[in-house]
Design an enzyme around this catalytic site. Structure first.
Site, PDB file in Angstrom:
ATOM      1  N   ARG A   1      -9.573   1.536   9.214  1.00  0.00           N
ATOM      2  CA  ARG A   1      -8.816  -0.017   9.240  1.00  0.00           C
ATOM      3  C   ARG A   1      -9.912  -0.816   9.894  1.00  0.00           C
ATOM      4  O   ARG A   1      -9.778  -1.816  10.305  1.00  0.00           O
ATOM      5  CB  ARG A   1      -7.730   0.670  10.462  1.00  0.00           C
ATOM      6  CG  ARG A   1      -6.779  -0.736  10.781  1.00  0.00           C
ATOM      7  CD  ARG A   1      -5.722  -0.609   9.907  1.00  0.00           C
ATOM      8  NE  ARG A   1      -4.582  -1.028  10.285  1.00  0.00           N
ATOM      9  CZ  ARG A   1      -3.331  -0.482   9.916  1.00  0.00           C
ATOM     10  NH1 ARG A   1      -3.239   0.404   8.853  1.00  0.00           N
ATOM     11  NH2 ARG A   1      -2.289  -1.112  10.201  1.00  0.00           N
TER      12      ARG A   1
ATOM     13  N   LYS B   1       0.837  -0.900  -0.054  1.00  0.00           N
ATOM     14  CA  LYS B   1       0.004  -0.018   0.106  1.00  0.00           C
ATOM     15  C   LYS B   1       0.804   1.186  -0.023  1.00  0.00           C
ATOM     16  O   LYS B   1       0.850   2.226  -0.719  1.00  0.00           O
ATOM     17  CB  LYS B   1      -0.920   0.096   1.087  1.00  0.00           C
ATOM     18  CG  LYS B   1      -1.858  -1.107   1.452  1.00  0.00           C
ATOM     19  CD  LYS B   1      -2.932  -0.650   2.119  1.00  0.00           C
ATOM     20  CE  LYS B   1      -2.238  -0.614   3.810  1.00  0.00           C
ATOM     21  NZ  LYS B   1      -1.693  -1.942   4.414  1.00  0.00           N
TER      22      LYS B   1
ATOM     23  N   ARG C   1      11.709  -1.333  10.688  1.00  0.00           N
ATOM     24  CA  ARG C   1      10.466  -0.718  11.785  1.00  0.00           C
ATOM     25  C   ARG C   1      10.505  -1.641  12.606  1.00  0.00           C
ATOM     26  O   ARG C   1      10.682  -2.902  12.724  1.00  0.00           O
ATOM     27  CB  ARG C   1       9.275  -0.677  10.904  1.00  0.00           C
ATOM     28  CG  ARG C   1       8.928   0.576  10.101  1.00  0.00           C
ATOM     29  CD  ARG C   1       7.643   0.739   9.271  1.00  0.00           C
ATOM     30  NE  ARG C   1       6.504  -0.123  10.163  1.00  0.00           N
ATOM     31  CZ  ARG C   1       5.155  -0.429   9.547  1.00  0.00           C
ATOM     32  NH1 ARG C   1       5.057   0.014   8.268  1.00  0.00           N
ATOM     33  NH2 ARG C   1       4.394  -0.921  10.170  1.00  0.00           N
TER      34      ARG C   1
ATOM     35  N   ARG D   1      -0.618  -8.810  13.231  1.00  0.00           N
ATOM     36  CA  ARG D   1      -0.920  -7.979  12.360  1.00  0.00           C
ATOM     37  C   ARG D   1      -1.840  -8.510  11.206  1.00  0.00           C
ATOM     38  O   ARG D   1      -3.002  -7.878  10.927  1.00  0.00           O
ATOM     39  CB  ARG D   1       0.290  -7.062  11.924  1.00  0.00           C
ATOM     40  CG  ARG D   1       0.549  -5.982  12.858  1.00  0.00           C
ATOM     41  CD  ARG D   1       2.006  -5.721  12.747  1.00  0.00           C
ATOM     42  NE  ARG D   1       2.226  -4.897  11.468  1.00  0.00           N
ATOM     43  CZ  ARG D   1       3.545  -4.906  10.770  1.00  0.00           C
ATOM     44  NH1 ARG D   1       4.697  -5.397  11.596  1.00  0.00           N
ATOM     45  NH2 ARG D   1       3.738  -4.172   9.835  1.00  0.00           N
TER      46      ARG D   1
ATOM     47  N   ARG E   1      12.116  -6.186   5.039  1.00  0.00           N
ATOM     48  CA  ARG E   1      11.617  -4.902   4.738  1.00  0.00           C
ATOM     49  C   ARG E   1      12.365  -3.703   5.154  1.00  0.00           C
ATOM     50  O   ARG E   1      12.920  -3.830   6.291  1.00  0.00           O
ATOM     51  CB  ARG E   1      10.299  -4.487   4.953  1.00  0.00           C
ATOM     52  CG  ARG E   1       9.651  -3.370   4.639  1.00  0.00           C
ATOM     53  CD  ARG E   1       8.121  -3.159   4.857  1.00  0.00           C
ATOM     54  NE  ARG E   1       7.407  -3.204   5.821  1.00  0.00           N
ATOM     55  CZ  ARG E   1       6.339  -2.697   5.991  1.00  0.00           C
ATOM     56  NH1 ARG E   1       5.238  -2.499   4.873  1.00  0.00           N
ATOM     57  NH2 ARG E   1       5.631  -2.913   7.057  1.00  0.00           N
TER      58      ARG E   1
HETATM   59  P1  ADP Z   1       1.139  -1.965   8.389  1.00  0.00           P
HETATM   60  O1  ADP Z   1      -0.185  -1.930   7.534  1.00  0.00           O
HETATM   61  O2  ADP Z   1       2.395  -2.498   7.646  1.00  0.00           O
HETATM   62  O3  ADP Z   1       0.824  -2.766   9.643  1.00  0.00           O
HETATM   63  P2  ADP Z   1       0.949   0.689   9.209  1.00  0.00           P
HETATM   64  O4  ADP Z   1       1.861   2.048   9.069  1.00  0.00           O
HETATM   65  O5  ADP Z   1      -0.425   0.898   8.251  1.00  0.00           O
HETATM   66  O6  ADP Z   1       1.511  -0.585   8.980  1.00  0.00           O
HETATM   67  O7  ADP Z   1       0.399   0.636  11.012  1.00  0.00           O
HETATM   68  C1  ADP Z   1       1.277   0.361  11.678  1.00  0.00           C
HETATM   69  C2  ADP Z   1       0.435   0.404  13.364  1.00  0.00           C
HETATM   70  O8  ADP Z   1       0.046   1.862  13.425  1.00  0.00           O
HETATM   71  C3  ADP Z   1      -0.622  -0.486  13.525  1.00  0.00           C
HETATM   72  O9  ADP Z   1      -0.185  -1.659  13.751  1.00  0.00           O
HETATM   73  C4  ADP Z   1      -1.368   0.151  14.356  1.00  0.00           C
HETATM   74  O10 ADP Z   1      -1.072   0.265  15.698  1.00  0.00           O
HETATM   75  C5  ADP Z   1      -1.242   1.642  13.864  1.00  0.00           C
HETATM   76  N1  ADP Z   1      -2.349   2.310  12.962  1.00  0.00           N
HETATM   77  C6  ADP Z   1      -2.198   2.610  11.841  1.00  0.00           C
HETATM   78  N2  ADP Z   1      -3.457   3.229  11.037  1.00  0.00           N
HETATM   79  C7  ADP Z   1      -4.432   2.859  12.014  1.00  0.00           C
HETATM   80  C8  ADP Z   1      -5.781   3.074  11.912  1.00  0.00           C
HETATM   81  N3  ADP Z   1      -6.321   3.193  11.015  1.00  0.00           N
HETATM   82  N4  ADP Z   1      -6.257   2.772  13.114  1.00  0.00           N
HETATM   83  C9  ADP Z   1      -5.730   2.345  14.183  1.00  0.00           C
HETATM   84  N5  ADP Z   1      -4.358   2.112  14.350  1.00  0.00           N
HETATM   85  C10 ADP Z   1      -3.729   2.345  13.251  1.00  0.00           C
END
Ligand code: ADP
Ligand code: ZN
Length: 212
Positions: free
Chosen positions: A88, A13, A151, A162, A122
């Site tokens: 999400r 994404k 990360r 996740r 990654r």
């Molecule tokens: P990935 O999709 O690789 O898990 P992201 O960068 O999208 O990574 O998200 C990393 C973390 O940030 C998630 O595990 C969560 O804790 C938090 N997070 C991101 N976007 C949201 C969201 N829309 N609602 C709640 N938590 C979020």
């Protein structure tokens, strides 16, 4: 045009959003990146969300909604934006529907095995945000000169967690957005994955322009 990207962690994404942001001249909004930036800078928001990100659980919806509302009110969002990582869950989608009507949603379909391989290799650029995979890119420095880092949450312990959280919480939003959503395979290289998505969104953008 307001675009929502849906897909499991490490489905591509972020990379896709970067391509789209360049080609469609729209800002890329990643809630995960906003949270990580705030943690890095030790802001009030960063302090509040750190433990959630470290343990790979979702940040509470109230906090996330505030962050998104504030971000989309900024000037660069007047013509639309690309949302990466938000909504999400269905609750966030419903709350978001109350304030904004999204135009199109793109779903990237990638299975768990591929996700594991990708996440474990990654690396992210600390300067431009570009994402690399050590299978294809061996250096510790980005092409822009920035240092690459791994990360905190990219490890074998959190990845399944996740992914299962994605299946349970995020997959339901695919049917929530079914009237505006199209699914694409995300298992090939970023460039190959991007082509049909770009074509689809160019068509959507034409429809959008003629309506507005
Ligand atoms: P990935 O999709 O690789 O898990 P992201 O960068 O999208 O990574 O998200 C990393 C973390 O940030 C998630 O595990 C969560 O804790 C938090 N997070 C991101 N976007 C949201 C969201 N829309 N609602 C709640 N938590 C979020
Ligand atoms: Zn870079």
């Amino acid at each position: 045009m307001k675009i929502i990207l849906v897909g499991p962690p490490a489905s591509g994404k972020g990379t896709l959003a970067k391509f789209l942001s360049q080609d469609f001249k729209l800002p890329h909004i990643s809630t995960g990146e906003i949270f990580r930036e705030n943690i890095k800078n030790n802001t009030e928001l960063g302090k509040k969300v750190k433990s959630y990100l470290d343990s790979a659980v979702l940040v509470p919806d109230e906090i996330t909604m505030e962050v998104v509302k504030k971000r989309i009110a900024e000037k660069d969002c007047v013509n639309g934006y690309i949302l990466d990582g938000f909504p999400r869950n269905t609750q966030q989608a419903k709350l978001f529907d109350k304030i904004v009507k999204a135009d199109v949603a793109v779903h990237l379909d990638v299975g768990l095995k591929e996700i594991e391989d990708r996440i474990l290799g990654r690396k992210n650029c600390s300067v431009c945000g570009r994402i690399y995979n050590t299978r294809f890119y061996k250096s510790d420095t980005c092409e822009c000169g920035g240092k690459l880092f791994v990360r905190n949450d990219d490890n074998i312990d959190t990845i399944r967690k996740r992914y299962y959280a994605y299946e349970k919480e995020t997959v339901p939003i695919i049917s929530h957005y079914k009237s505006i959503l199209k699914s694409f395979s995300g298992k090939d290289s970023p460039e190959t994955t991007y082509q049909p998505i770009k074509e689809f969104l160019l068509k959507e953008a034409k429809k959008f322009d003629s309506k507005n």
